[in-house]
Design an enzyme around this catalytic site. Structure first.
Site, PDB file in Angstrom:
ATOM      1  N   HIS A  75       0.841  -1.189   0.000  1.00 42.43           N
ATOM      2  CA  HIS A  75       0.000   0.000   0.000  1.00 42.43           C
ATOM      3  C   HIS A  75       0.883   1.249   0.000  1.00 42.43           C
ATOM      4  O   HIS A  75       2.098   1.184   0.203  1.00 42.43           O
ATOM      5  CB  HIS A  75      -0.925  -0.005   1.210  1.00 42.43           C
ATOM      6  CG  HIS A  75      -1.982  -1.068   1.148  1.00 42.43           C
ATOM      7  ND1 HIS A  75      -2.964  -1.202   2.101  1.00 42.43           N
ATOM      8  CD2 HIS A  75      -2.219  -2.046   0.232  1.00 42.43           C
ATOM      9  CE1 HIS A  75      -3.758  -2.216   1.779  1.00 42.43           C
ATOM     10  NE2 HIS A  75      -3.326  -2.741   0.666  1.00 42.43           N
ATOM     11  N   GLU A  97       1.329   3.739   2.050  1.00 43.90           N
ATOM     12  CA  GLU A  97       2.088   4.073   3.255  1.00 43.90           C
ATOM     13  C   GLU A  97       3.372   3.253   3.362  1.00 43.90           C
ATOM     14  O   GLU A  97       4.431   3.773   3.741  1.00 43.90           O
ATOM     15  CB  GLU A  97       1.227   3.835   4.505  1.00 43.90           C
ATOM     16  CG  GLU A  97      -0.048   4.659   4.551  1.00 43.90           C
ATOM     17  CD  GLU A  97      -1.251   3.931   3.985  1.00 43.90           C
ATOM     18  OE1 GLU A  97      -2.342   4.084   4.548  1.00 43.90           O
ATOM     19  OE2 GLU A  97      -1.094   3.192   2.985  1.00 43.90           O
ATOM     20  N   ARG A 101      -9.565   8.046 -19.599  1.00 40.47           N
ATOM     21  CA  ARG A 101      -9.681   6.590 -19.754  1.00 40.47           C
ATOM     22  C   ARG A 101      -8.636   5.869 -18.898  1.00 40.47           C
ATOM     23  O   ARG A 101      -8.937   4.874 -18.244  1.00 40.47           O
ATOM     24  CB  ARG A 101      -9.476   6.192 -21.215  1.00 40.47           C
ATOM     25  CG  ARG A 101     -10.661   6.386 -22.111  1.00 40.47           C
ATOM     26  CD  ARG A 101     -10.399   5.780 -23.485  1.00 40.47           C
ATOM     27  NE  ARG A 101     -11.516   5.999 -24.396  1.00 40.47           N
ATOM     28  CZ  ARG A 101     -11.571   5.520 -25.627  1.00 40.47           C
ATOM     29  NH1 ARG A 101     -10.557   4.811 -26.113  1.00 40.47           N
ATOM     30  NH2 ARG A 101     -12.627   5.754 -26.399  1.00 40.47           N
ATOM     31  N   ASP A 128     -19.468   1.345 -34.848  1.00 44.10           N
ATOM     32  CA  ASP A 128     -18.154   1.993 -34.919  1.00 44.10           C
ATOM     33  C   ASP A 128     -16.980   1.028 -34.946  1.00 44.10           C
ATOM     34  O   ASP A 128     -15.862   1.428 -35.291  1.00 44.10           O
ATOM     35  CB  ASP A 128     -17.980   2.944 -33.727  1.00 44.10           C
ATOM     36  CG  ASP A 128     -19.005   4.065 -33.712  1.00 44.10           C
ATOM     37  OD1 ASP A 128     -19.655   4.288 -34.742  1.00 44.10           O
ATOM     38  OD2 ASP A 128     -19.155   4.708 -32.651  1.00 44.10           O
ATOM     39  N   LEU A 183     -11.449   1.019 -27.998  1.00 44.29           N
ATOM     40  CA  LEU A 183     -11.708   1.480 -26.631  1.00 44.29           C
ATOM     41  C   LEU A 183     -10.498   1.342 -25.704  1.00 44.29           C
ATOM     42  O   LEU A 183     -10.641   1.166 -24.504  1.00 44.29           O
ATOM     43  CB  LEU A 183     -12.905   0.729 -26.016  1.00 44.29           C
ATOM     44  CG  LEU A 183     -14.247   0.895 -26.731  1.00 44.29           C
ATOM     45  CD1 LEU A 183     -15.326   0.083 -26.023  1.00 44.29           C
ATOM     46  CD2 LEU A 183     -14.652   2.360 -26.814  1.00 44.29           C
ATOM     47  N   GLU A 216     -19.211   5.597 -22.420  1.00 45.52           N
ATOM     48  CA  GLU A 216     -18.975   6.339 -23.664  1.00 45.52           C
ATOM     49  C   GLU A 216     -19.947   5.921 -24.754  1.00 45.52           C
ATOM     50  O   GLU A 216     -19.667   6.101 -25.931  1.00 45.52           O
ATOM     51  CB  GLU A 216     -17.542   6.104 -24.152  1.00 45.52           C
ATOM     52  CG  GLU A 216     -16.505   6.972 -23.488  1.00 45.52           C
ATOM     53  CD  GLU A 216     -15.235   7.081 -24.308  1.00 45.52           C
ATOM     54  OE1 GLU A 216     -15.273   6.819 -25.528  1.00 45.52           O
ATOM     55  OE2 GLU A 216     -14.198   7.413 -23.727  1.00 45.52           O
ATOM     56  N   GLY A 269     -23.651   5.577 -26.964  1.00 50.25           N
ATOM     57  CA  GLY A 269     -24.409   6.537 -27.737  1.00 50.25           C
ATOM     58  C   GLY A 269     -25.582   7.107 -26.978  1.00 50.25           C
ATOM     59  O   GLY A 269     -25.668   7.043 -25.742  1.00 50.25           O
ATOM     60  N   SER A 270     -26.517   7.646 -27.730  1.00 51.33           N
ATOM     61  CA  SER A 270     -27.657   8.362 -27.170  1.00 51.33           C
ATOM     62  C   SER A 270     -28.506   7.490 -26.245  1.00 51.33           C
ATOM     63  O   SER A 270     -28.900   7.918 -25.162  1.00 51.33           O
ATOM     64  CB  SER A 270     -28.510   8.902 -28.324  1.00 51.33           C
ATOM     65  OG  SER A 270     -29.673   9.519 -27.864  1.00 51.33           O
TER      66      SER A 270
END
Length: 376
Positions: A58, A60, A192, A208, A212, A304, A306-307
């Site tokens: 971690h 620390e 991203r 498309d 990605l 990400e 579409g509509s």
């Protein structure tokens, strides 16, 4: 200078350092830590650390290792309460006390029930001075995904859209249109790299054929898990996504009754297929999707799609942040609104969202909205 001034300054530096771990350490939080020593000539940073991938140390412990004996009598600045439990690594609270750190300054208390104040108690029981809530707003934003996963059972959701000057994300029948410029492209790919996962719907994947991934020089290894909402397992085996499944993880969220031959073929091609219940309308619900992702450790998710996907996440009240990039391009007749039949006003005029930033990026403008969750 006063402790308060230094505390704010060094906590901001620790938070900046923590960003190096974003997108790389899930399901663990991306924590930053600094060891600062003052022998009378002013404070000096003698140890720096950020969370390493699961199984590694971690923040620390990394900072203590760099500081060595200089940690004795020093102050540790850490963005999240040090852990108090034994996992794949030992408790950081114990490590700090055993190293002889005199004071620990904490940005945000950890809501993890295995910690939740126990880290502070362990430090104080060992005689270490503790201050908490320093730059809490900054650290809360940094650890929003960790907190969301623990308290809501789902990742923090960041919805990203690019719109034209007249408010459209594309044009019917025109295929993919480049709306914003290279400067926005670079900023989006940095974002991203700071996310654990990126999600689109099967419609976007089919139309498309995207990859990605993160396509900035030197950041390819920081590409997030690609996640496709693909109810009927329609993703083509010869798609760019499947072709790169061995390089960047690809998860498909499909209905429980999706064609077993299709899912087996996709699994054999390197995809991870996650089956979810099919609702009455035939589409996987966003709530079910994000719960499944939270169970698998995703803490910060970029959407990400579409509509239709954007509207579904807004309607389900799952978009914790919305980032809208607007260009000077005019699409005109046949333009596709960003949220089904609605424009950006669905966010910009929603009193539940507040604008936390707006900046000019090249020839474009990026506006950042955050959902007010104070009442939820």
């Amino acid at each position: 200078m006063s402790n308060g001034w230094n505390d704010d300054r060094f906590m901001a530096a620790a938070a900046s350092y923590a960003r190096r771990a974003l997108g790389r350490v899930w399901p663990n939080p991306a924590v930053g830590a600094l060891i600062v020593r003052d022998d009378g000539d002013g404070p000096v940073i003698v140890g720096r650390g950020y969370t390493r991938p699961p199984g590694g140390p971690h923040a620390e412990v990394v900072a203590l290792t760099e500081a060595g004996e200089k940690a004795r009598g020093a102050t540790c600045y850490v963005t999240l309460e040090p852990c108090s439990h034994q996992g794949r690594t030992g408790p950081c609270s114990v490590a700090l006390a055993e190293a002889g750190v005199r004071r620990v300054v904490i940005g945000l208390l950890d809501p993890n029930p295995r910690v939740a104040g126990r880290g502070v108690a362990m430090l104080r029981d060992a005689g270490v001075e503790v201050a908490s809530g320093i730059r809490e707003d900054l650290c809360a934003a940094l650890h929003a995904g960790h907190v969301s996963r623990l308290t809501r059972g789902r990742p923090q959701v960041v919805l990203k859209l690019a719109v034209s000057r007249d408010g459209y994300i594309g044009k019917s029948g025109a295929g993919q249109i480049a709306i914003t410029g290279e400067d926005v492209f670079r900023r989006v790919h940095i974002l991203r790299a700071e996310c654990d996962g990126i999600l689109v719907g099967i419609g976007t994947a089919l139309a498309d054929d995207p990859v990605l991934n993160c396509r900035l020089p030197g950041l390819g290894h920081r590409s997030p898990v690609r996640i496709i909402l693909d109810t009927s397992a329609r993703l083509p085996l010869d798609s760019n996504l499947v072709a790169t499944a061995a390089e960047v993880p690809l998860w498909l969220l499909v209905a429980a009754d999706a064609d077993p031959e299709r899912t087996e073929a996709l699994t054999s091609a390197g995809c991870t297929v996650i089956r979810l219940a099919r609702p009455k309308d035939g589409r996987i619900e966003p709530q079910a999707a994000v719960r499944a992702l939270g169970q698998r450790g995703i803490t910060k998710l970029m959407v990400e799609g579409g509509s239709a996907i954007a509207r579904a996440f807004l309607d389900a009240d799952l978009a914790d942040e919305v980032i809208i990039s607007q260009s000077e391009l005019v699409i005109g007749e046949g333009g596709i609104p960003p949220f089904g039949d609605r424009g950006v006003d669905l966010v910009s005029q929603d009193p539940g969202y507040r604008t936390v930033g707006q900046r000019t990026v090249g020839a474009d403008t990026m506006t950042h909205y955050v959902r007010d969750r104070s009442e939820t």
